[in-house]
Motif scaffolding. Structure first.
Motif, short mmCIF file in Angstrom:
data_model
loop_
_atom_site.label_atom_id
_atom_site.label_comp_id
_atom_site.label_asym_id
_atom_site.label_seq_id
_atom_site.Cartn_x
_atom_site.Cartn_y
_atom_site.Cartn_z
N ILE A 1 0.83 -1.20 0.00
CA ILE A 1 0.00 0.00 0.00
C ILE A 1 0.87 1.26 0.00
CG2 ILE A 1 -1.64 1.35 1.38
CD1 ILE A 1 -2.81 -1.32 2.33
N ASP A 2 1.91 1.24 0.85
CA ASP A 2 2.82 2.39 0.92
C ASP A 2 3.51 2.63 -0.43
OD1 ASP A 2 2.14 2.69 3.55
OD2 ASP A 2 3.92 1.67 4.33
N ALA A 3 3.89 1.52 -1.10
CA ALA A 3 4.55 1.65 -2.40
C ALA A 3 3.61 2.27 -3.43
CB ALA A 3 5.03 0.28 -2.88
N PHE A 4 2.34 1.84 -3.43
CA PHE A 4 1.37 2.40 -4.36
C PHE A 4 1.15 3.89 -4.07
CE2 PHE A 4 -0.13 -1.98 -5.34
CZ PHE A 4 -0.13 -1.87 -6.72
N GLU A 5 1.07 4.25 -2.78
CA GLU A 5 0.89 5.66 -2.43
C GLU A 5 2.09 6.49 -2.87
OE1 GLU A 5 0.13 5.70 1.74
OE2 GLU A 5 -2.00 5.20 1.53
N MET A 6 3.28 5.90 -2.76
CA MET A 6 4.49 6.62 -3.19
C MET A 6 4.46 6.86 -4.70
SD MET A 6 8.47 5.49 -2.66
CE MET A 6 8.18 5.30 -0.89
N VAL A 7 4.07 5.82 -5.45
CA VAL A 7 3.98 5.96 -6.90
C VAL A 7 2.92 6.99 -7.27
CG1 VAL A 7 3.34 4.77 -9.05
CG2 VAL A 7 4.81 3.64 -7.36
N ASP A 8 1.81 6.96 -6.53
CA ASP A 8 0.73 7.91 -6.79
C ASP A 8 1.18 9.34 -6.54
OD1 ASP A 8 -2.04 8.45 -7.43
OD2 ASP A 8 -2.30 8.96 -5.31
N ASN A 9 1.95 9.56 -5.46
CA ASN A 9 2.47 10.89 -5.16
C ASN A 9 3.45 11.36 -6.24
OD1 ASN A 9 0.99 11.17 -2.78
ND2 ASN A 9 2.58 10.20 -1.54
N ILE A 10 4.28 10.42 -6.71
CA ILE A 10 5.24 10.77 -7.77
C ILE A 10 4.49 11.20 -9.03
CG2 ILE A 10 6.97 9.83 -9.34
CD1 ILE A 10 7.95 8.09 -7.00
N ASN A 11 3.44 10.44 -9.37
CA ASN A 11 2.65 10.77 -10.57
C ASN A 11 1.99 12.14 -10.42
OD1 ASN A 11 3.25 8.40 -11.92
ND2 ASN A 11 1.48 7.30 -11.08
N LYS A 12 1.46 12.42 -9.22
CA LYS A 12 0.83 13.71 -9.00
C LYS A 12 1.84 14.85 -9.13
CE LYS A 12 -2.91 12.12 -5.97
NZ LYS A 12 -3.47 12.15 -4.59
N ASN A 13 3.07 14.65 -8.59
CA ASN A 13 4.11 15.68 -8.69
C ASN A 13 4.50 15.91 -10.14
OD1 ASN A 13 4.20 16.08 -5.92
ND2 ASN A 13 5.79 14.53 -5.60
N LEU A 14 4.59 14.79 -10.91
CA LEU A 14 4.94 14.93 -12.33
C LEU A 14 3.87 15.69 -13.09
CD1 LEU A 14 6.44 11.39 -13.14
CD2 LEU A 14 7.67 13.58 -13.05
N GLN A 15 2.60 15.38 -12.77
CA GLN A 15 1.51 16.08 -13.42
C GLN A 15 1.54 17.58 -13.11
OE1 GLN A 15 -2.05 14.07 -12.20
NE2 GLN A 15 -1.62 12.21 -13.39
N CYS A 16 1.85 17.89 -11.85
CA CYS A 16 1.94 19.30 -11.46
C CYS A 16 3.08 20.00 -12.21
CB CYS A 16 2.15 19.43 -9.96
SG CYS A 16 0.70 18.97 -8.97
N ARG A 17 4.22 19.31 -12.32
CA ARG A 17 5.36 19.89 -13.04
C ARG A 17 5.03 20.11 -14.50
NH1 ARG A 17 10.86 16.78 -11.03
NH2 ARG A 17 10.79 17.46 -8.84
N LEU A 18 4.39 19.07 -15.12
CA LEU A 18 4.04 19.20 -16.54
C LEU A 18 3.06 20.33 -16.75
CD1 LEU A 18 3.68 15.41 -17.52
CD2 LEU A 18 5.48 17.01 -18.22
N ALA A 19 2.10 20.45 -15.84
CA ALA A 19 1.13 21.54 -15.95
C ALA A 19 1.82 22.89 -15.83
CB ALA A 19 0.04 21.38 -14.88
N GLY A 20 2.81 22.96 -14.90
CA GLY A 20 3.55 24.20 -14.73
C GLY A 20 4.38 24.53 -15.94
N ASP A 21 5.04 23.52 -16.55
CA ASP A 21 5.85 23.75 -17.75
C ASP A 21 4.98 24.22 -18.90
OD1 ASP A 21 8.03 22.95 -16.32
OD2 ASP A 21 8.06 20.90 -17.10
N VAL A 22 3.79 23.64 -19.02
CA VAL A 22 2.89 24.05 -20.10
C VAL A 22 2.48 25.50 -19.92
CG1 VAL A 22 0.57 23.69 -21.05
CG2 VAL A 22 2.04 21.73 -20.56
N ARG A 23 2.18 25.89 -18.66
CA ARG A 23 1.79 27.28 -18.41
C ARG A 23 2.93 28.24 -18.74
NH1 ARG A 23 -0.97 25.02 -13.89
NH2 ARG A 23 0.83 25.44 -12.55
#
Length: 378
Positions: free
Chosen positions: A344-366
């Protein structure tokens, strides 16, 4: 988890199974559950009183040891970040059996909650031995044989050709009658359960068992069988607590609770007859009284509060083997829970990484859009 939003009046055949561990045996094999939850709670956390069926695996339950849930039937699980309570309906070792039962149950329409229900008791004569059956039925499905069914002397009804039943109780509230059946189930178990054995009894093919099981919802069966008639005997570590039975002509394996056992068949048959008479003379608590008992942990709830079926059987085990096996399984359960938490912890870690990447990509696009807009202005 598979959710089916079909309204169902099914109940009272859930039997708990311990979490199986890939590196060792388990106390029980049943790990798939059909359960009933509140539809509103499942959707948005706001109860609306409408039942909804769902399929759960034992690993989804917050408690790994659900042995005592045979009586209470209520478990907790986590979904969408919320902790929900579910009422177990039935359990099986294979997912396909739960799905098949779900498909069958989904076709049946639940009667109105205010509809009168009858709690009846009758005997089925089977080749493998007589079965004492207690179940809920609708008055529309019976033929009254007694001239005055309102009398409190266990009037007779016909459930079909050759099937005559005694009416133990009736009431105009289905939910209450489900609790009454649960109350009767617990009282019968407590009445016939052997707290102490005179001598240590080794379980072998010649041992006779008085068992309690539910072949279908809203039905409880008592039967005296020989240990050799059970299945999964090698995998079953707690033979003095759980027995696996397979009804003739069915591939479905049912998990039964061992109420009493010994080498003398006559002793177990005598207990079986005692249960028949016991239910006929039992006084049932009124709705308010029964709800109060369940809330306060008295009466029906007190029969198993804080003491699982395994623990009660351990108290009557003079050899100490039961305690050793239970401790071994507890250790395996703790290890399994630890491994599950790591996943469960590993899945949450992967989920957090994906969310951070999405935020970065959204920021780069802006930033890119802002730069492009600035170039156009120049």
């Amino acid at each position: 988890m598979s959710n089916i939003s079909n309204d169902s009046g099914l109940d009272d055949s859930a039997i708990g199974g311990a979490v199986a561990h890939p590196n060792g045996p388990a106390a029980t094999r049943l790990s798939w559950f059909l359960a009933e939850v509140d539809e509103g709670s499942m959707k948005n956390g706001e109860p609306n009183g409408q039942p909804q069926l769902c399929v759960l695996h034992s690993m989804e339950l917050l408690e790994s040891d659900v042995s005592e849930k045979y009586m209470t039937r209520f478990v907790e699980f986590r979904v969408n970040g919320m902790v929900l309570e579910a009422k177990l309906i039935l359990a099986a070792d294979e997912r396909r059996l739960v799905d098949a039962a779900l498909a069958s149950m989904s076709k049946e329409q639940r009667e109105e909650s205010s509809a009168r229900q009858l709690l009846v008791q009758y005997t089925e004569n089977e080749e493998a031995g007589d079965r004492l059956v207690q179940k809920l039925v609708s008055p529309s499905n019976v033929v009254w044989l007694s001239t005055k069914p309102e009398l409190k002397c266990n009037p007779l009804v016909s459930l079909g050709p050759g099937c005559i039943a005694h009416v133990l109780y009736s009431y105009d509230q289905r939910d209450y009658m489900e609790k009454v059946l649960l109350h009767l189930k617990a009282r019968c178990f407590d009445h016939a359960f052997d707290e102490q054995l005179d001598l240590p009894v080794a379980m072998d093919d010649d041992t006779w068992l008085l068992v309690q099981y539910s072949p279908e919802p809203e039905t409880v069966v008592y039967q005296v069988i020989q240990f050799s008639q059970t299945v999964w005997r090698q995998e079953n570590l707690f033979k003095d607590v759980i027995a696996y039975v397979q009804l003739p002509g069915s591939e479905l394996v049912l998990q039964a609770v061992v109420i009493s056992y010994g080498q003398d068949q006559r002793v177990q048959l005598a207990k079986y007859e005692e249960l028949r008479c016991f239910a006929m003379d039992l006084d049932f608590p009124l709705p308010e009284e029964l709800d109060q008992q369940l809330e306060q942990g008295s009466g029906t709830a007190a029969l198993f509060s804080g003491t699982s079926i395994y623990q009660r059987a351990e108290d009557r085990d003079a050899t100490g083997e039961h305690k050793q096996l239970r401790r071994s399984l507890e250790q395996m359960g703790e290890k399994a829970q630890s491994e599950a938490q790591m996943i469960i912890d590993a899945f949450e870690m992967v989920d957090n990484i994906n969310k951070n990447l999405q935020c970065r990509l959204a920021g780069d696009v802006r930033l890119e859009m802002a730069a492009t807009s600035g170039d156009e202005l120049h």
